[in-house]
Design a protein around this motif. Structure first.
Motif, PDB file in Angstrom:
ATOM      1  N   GLU A 134       0.833  -1.208   0.000  1.00  0.00           N
ATOM      2  CA  GLU A 134       0.000   0.000   0.000  1.00  0.00           C
ATOM      3  C   GLU A 134       0.868   1.260   0.000  1.00  0.00           C
ATOM      4  O   GLU A 134       0.561   2.242  -0.673  1.00  0.00           O
ATOM      5  N   SER A 135       1.963   1.234   0.727  1.00  0.00           N
ATOM      6  CA  SER A 135       2.847   2.400   0.772  1.00  0.00           C
ATOM      7  C   SER A 135       3.487   2.650  -0.590  1.00  0.00           C
ATOM      8  O   SER A 135       3.721   3.798  -0.983  1.00  0.00           O
ATOM      9  N   ALA A 136       3.757   1.553  -1.335  1.00  0.00           N
ATOM     10  CA  ALA A 136       4.332   1.717  -2.670  1.00  0.00           C
ATOM     11  C   ALA A 136       3.336   2.389  -3.610  1.00  0.00           C
ATOM     12  O   ALA A 136       3.702   3.246  -4.422  1.00  0.00           O
ATOM     13  N   VAL A 137       2.065   2.018  -3.489  1.00  0.00           N
ATOM     14  CA  VAL A 137       1.022   2.680  -4.299  1.00  0.00           C
ATOM     15  C   VAL A 137       0.962   4.155  -3.951  1.00  0.00           C
ATOM     16  O   VAL A 137       0.902   5.018  -4.836  1.00  0.00           O
ATOM     17  N   SER A 138       0.980   4.450  -2.665  1.00  0.00           N
ATOM     18  CA  SER A 138       0.906   5.843  -2.217  1.00  0.00           C
ATOM     19  C   SER A 138       2.088   6.657  -2.749  1.00  0.00           C
ATOM     20  O   SER A 138       1.918   7.795  -3.217  1.00  0.00           O
ATOM     21  N   ARG A 139       3.283   6.073  -2.718  1.00  0.00           N
ATOM     22  CA  ARG A 139       4.468   6.782  -3.216  1.00  0.00           C
ATOM     23  C   ARG A 139       4.367   7.036  -4.724  1.00  0.00           C
ATOM     24  O   ARG A 139       4.751   8.113  -5.205  1.00  0.00           O
ATOM     25  N   GLN A 140       3.871   6.046  -5.466  1.00  0.00           N
ATOM     26  CA  GLN A 140       3.718   6.212  -6.908  1.00  0.00           C
ATOM     27  C   GLN A 140       2.741   7.341  -7.236  1.00  0.00           C
ATOM     28  O   GLN A 140       2.975   8.147  -8.144  1.00  0.00           O
ATOM     29  N   ILE A 141       1.649   7.413  -6.488  1.00  0.00           N
ATOM     30  CA  ILE A 141       0.646   8.456  -6.747  1.00  0.00           C
ATOM     31  C   ILE A 141       1.194   9.836  -6.383  1.00  0.00           C
ATOM     32  O   ILE A 141       0.997  10.812  -7.116  1.00  0.00           O
ATOM     33  N   ILE A 142       1.891   9.924  -5.266  1.00  0.00           N
ATOM     34  CA  ILE A 142       2.493  11.204  -4.860  1.00  0.00           C
ATOM     35  C   ILE A 142       3.504  11.665  -5.909  1.00  0.00           C
ATOM     36  O   ILE A 142       3.548  12.849  -6.276  1.00  0.00           O
ATOM     37  N   ALA A 143       4.309  10.717  -6.414  1.00  0.00           N
ATOM     38  CA  ALA A 143       5.285  11.058  -7.459  1.00  0.00           C
ATOM     39  C   ALA A 143       4.574  11.531  -8.725  1.00  0.00           C
ATOM     40  O   ALA A 143       5.035  12.470  -9.394  1.00  0.00           O
ATOM     41  N   LEU A 144       3.446  10.903  -9.077  1.00  0.00           N
ATOM     42  CA  LEU A 144       2.696  11.313 -10.265  1.00  0.00           C
ATOM     43  C   LEU A 144       2.116  12.710 -10.083  1.00  0.00           C
ATOM     44  O   LEU A 144       2.183  13.544 -11.003  1.00  0.00           O
ATOM     45  N   GLU A 145       1.550  12.991  -8.921  1.00  0.00           N
ATOM     46  CA  GLU A 145       0.988  14.317  -8.655  1.00  0.00           C
ATOM     47  C   GLU A 145       2.091  15.377  -8.699  1.00  0.00           C
ATOM     48  O   GLU A 145       1.868  16.487  -9.226  1.00  0.00           O
ATOM     49  N   LYS A 146       3.261  15.039  -8.186  1.00  0.00           N
ATOM     50  CA  LYS A 146       4.383  15.982  -8.221  1.00  0.00           C
ATOM     51  C   LYS A 146       4.818  16.218  -9.661  1.00  0.00           C
ATOM     52  O   LYS A 146       5.106  17.361 -10.063  1.00  0.00           O
ATOM     53  N   PHE A 147       4.863  15.140 -10.452  1.00  0.00           N
ATOM     54  CA  PHE A 147       5.247  15.257 -11.864  1.00  0.00           C
ATOM     55  C   PHE A 147       4.260  16.141 -12.622  1.00  0.00           C
ATOM     56  O   PHE A 147       4.649  16.993 -13.425  1.00  0.00           O
ATOM     57  N   LEU A 148       2.950  15.943 -12.370  1.00  0.00           N
ATOM     58  CA  LEU A 148       1.913  16.693 -13.087  1.00  0.00           C
ATOM     59  C   LEU A 148       1.707  18.102 -12.541  1.00  0.00           C
ATOM     60  O   LEU A 148       1.246  18.990 -13.261  1.00  0.00           O
ATOM     61  N   GLY A 149       2.022  18.266 -11.270  1.00  0.00           N
ATOM     62  CA  GLY A 149       1.734  19.550 -10.628  1.00  0.00           C
ATOM     63  C   GLY A 149       0.246  19.735 -10.392  1.00  0.00           C
ATOM     64  O   GLY A 149      -0.251  20.865 -10.287  1.00  0.00           O
ATOM     65  N   VAL A 150      -0.475  18.609 -10.289  1.00  0.00           N
ATOM     66  CA  VAL A 150      -1.931  18.631 -10.112  1.00  0.00           C
ATOM     67  C   VAL A 150      -2.309  17.629  -9.039  1.00  0.00           C
ATOM     68  O   VAL A 150      -1.796  16.502  -9.021  1.00  0.00           O
ATOM     69  N   GLU A 151      -3.213  18.008  -8.143  1.00  0.00           N
ATOM     70  CA  GLU A 151      -3.711  17.083  -7.129  1.00  0.00           C
ATOM     71  C   GLU A 151      -4.751  16.162  -7.765  1.00  0.00           C
ATOM     72  O   GLU A 151      -5.735  16.630  -8.346  1.00  0.00           O
ATOM     73  N   LEU A 152      -4.537  14.864  -7.654  1.00  0.00           N
ATOM     74  CA  LEU A 152      -5.440  13.883  -8.269  1.00  0.00           C
ATOM     75  C   LEU A 152      -6.431  13.307  -7.264  1.00  0.00           C
ATOM     76  O   LEU A 152      -7.539  12.909  -7.645  1.00  0.00           O
ATOM     77  N   PHE A 153      -6.027  13.245  -5.990  1.00  0.00           N
ATOM     78  CA  PHE A 153      -6.889  12.691  -4.949  1.00  0.00           C
ATOM     79  C   PHE A 153      -7.035  13.681  -3.799  1.00  0.00           C
ATOM     80  O   PHE A 153      -6.134  14.471  -3.510  1.00  0.00           O
ATOM     81  N   ARG A 154      -8.171  13.606  -3.139  1.00  0.00           N
ATOM     82  CA  ARG A 154      -8.356  14.267  -1.846  1.00  0.00           C
ATOM     83  C   ARG A 154      -8.235  13.186  -0.779  1.00  0.00           C
ATOM     84  O   ARG A 154      -8.839  12.125  -0.900  1.00  0.00           O
ATOM     85  N   ARG A 155      -7.469  13.466   0.262  1.00  0.00           N
ATOM     86  CA  ARG A 155      -7.238  12.485   1.311  1.00  0.00           C
ATOM     87  C   ARG A 155      -7.791  13.021   2.619  1.00  0.00           C
ATOM     88  O   ARG A 155      -7.422  14.108   3.067  1.00  0.00           O
TER      89      ARG A 155
END
Length: 299
Positions: A34-55
């Motif tokens: 689960e932590s690996a999924v979270s890291r991948q999503i955070i890296a994607l949001e950083k790459f895009l400069g856009v928030e994809l999820f609300r937590r």
């Protein structure tokens, strides 16, 4: 030139999380933590400069941008998977055609003829999905379609296959064993209607010169196959395209008790999108299909 494309692993993690809205389930699908999924999503949001999820409260929901991007990513990953399976299955030759088709035409006309196509083109695979309405090819998983309607189709090319004549059919014993009856006897018998063509019986009755108080009366069915099954069960008389019942007429399971028929202003067309080049597999299917349609119409 360096391309601005996210990593495939981050896109797969995002798509899985967007589908489940649950990181634990996404991790289970991907066989990672689960932590690996979270890291991948955070890296994607950083790459895009856009928030994809609300937590919030250990729950995740898609933002507006995230919801739109998830649909695009799902389509792209799905196409990549289809292309990969296509390449693996055919070792770079042939191909797969994703065909949308009117369901009754597929069952009664196209599929029985496909052995001839495969004998000529064994390297091509045709996957068939049921589709009864017009759709836009952009964003759809289809390479081509067989459409019933006019020759105008948005964003696509159309090739005429054949027109349609609907005839009256009944069981051989329906009218007490008589093989020929009057149009009035047909019009006053229980009539089985196709729901999507609710006016067909009315048009047939009017064109036969019959004045009937309620030409719309009778049971309605969703597909032609249901109408045919109803006729075979003795529920009434049906008005169906001639090509759909040829085999039943030849085998003597049904008969057409009157000569009067209804010619449709519409026809069947092979449709391909303007927005993409035609693949070799689609071109081979098109050539074979139009030849088969021409032979059928001539016969």
């Amino acid at each position: 030139m360096r391309q601005r494309i996210p990593s495939l692993s981050s896109l797969r993690a995002f798509e899985a999380a967007a589908s489940h809205l649950n990181l634990r389930r996404a991790a289970k699908d991907l066989f990672i933590t689960e932590s690996a999924v979270s890291r991948q999503i955070i890296a994607l949001e950083k790459f895009l400069g856009v928030e994809l999820f609300r937590r919030a409260n250990k729950r995740v929901t898609l933002t507006t941008a995230g919801a739109a991007y998830s649909r695009q990513v799902r389509d792209l990953l799905g196409q990549l998977e289809r292309n990969t399976l296509d390449l693996m299955a055919h070792q770079g030759s042939g191909g797969i055609v994703e065909l949308a088709c009117v369901p009754t035409l597929a069952v009664e006309w196209l599929i029985p003829r496909l052995p001839d196509f495969y004998a000529k083109h064994p390297q091509v695979v045709v996957n068939i999905s049921a589709m009864t309405s017009i759709f836009f090819f952009d964003g759809a998983p289809y390479d081509a379609s067989i459409h019933f309607g006019s020759d105008v189709y948005p964003g696509a090319r159309t090739d005429l296959m054949f027109g349609e004549e609907s005839i009256v059919v009944c069981r051989p014993d329906y009218f007490a064993g008589r093989t020929t009856v009057s149009e009035l006897e047909v019009a006053t018998a229980p009539r089985l209607h196709l729901a999507s063509r609710a006016l067909d019986w009315k048009l047939w009755i009017e064109s036969a010169g019959i004045d009937l108080a309620n030409p719309m009366g009778g049971a309605r069915f969703e597909h032609h196959t249901m109408v045919i099954s109803g006729v075979l069960a003795g529920l009434g008389v049906g008005l169906v395209p001639r090509f759909l019942v040829e085999q039943y007429l030849v085998k003597g399971q049904l008969l057409s008790p009157v000569k009067h028929f209804l010619r449709s202003p519409n026809a069947y067309y092979f449709v391909t999108p303007d927005s993409r080049p035609m693949s070799d597999a689609v071109a081979r299917l098109r050539e074979w299909l139009l030849e088969a349609a021409h032979d059928f119409a001539g016969a």
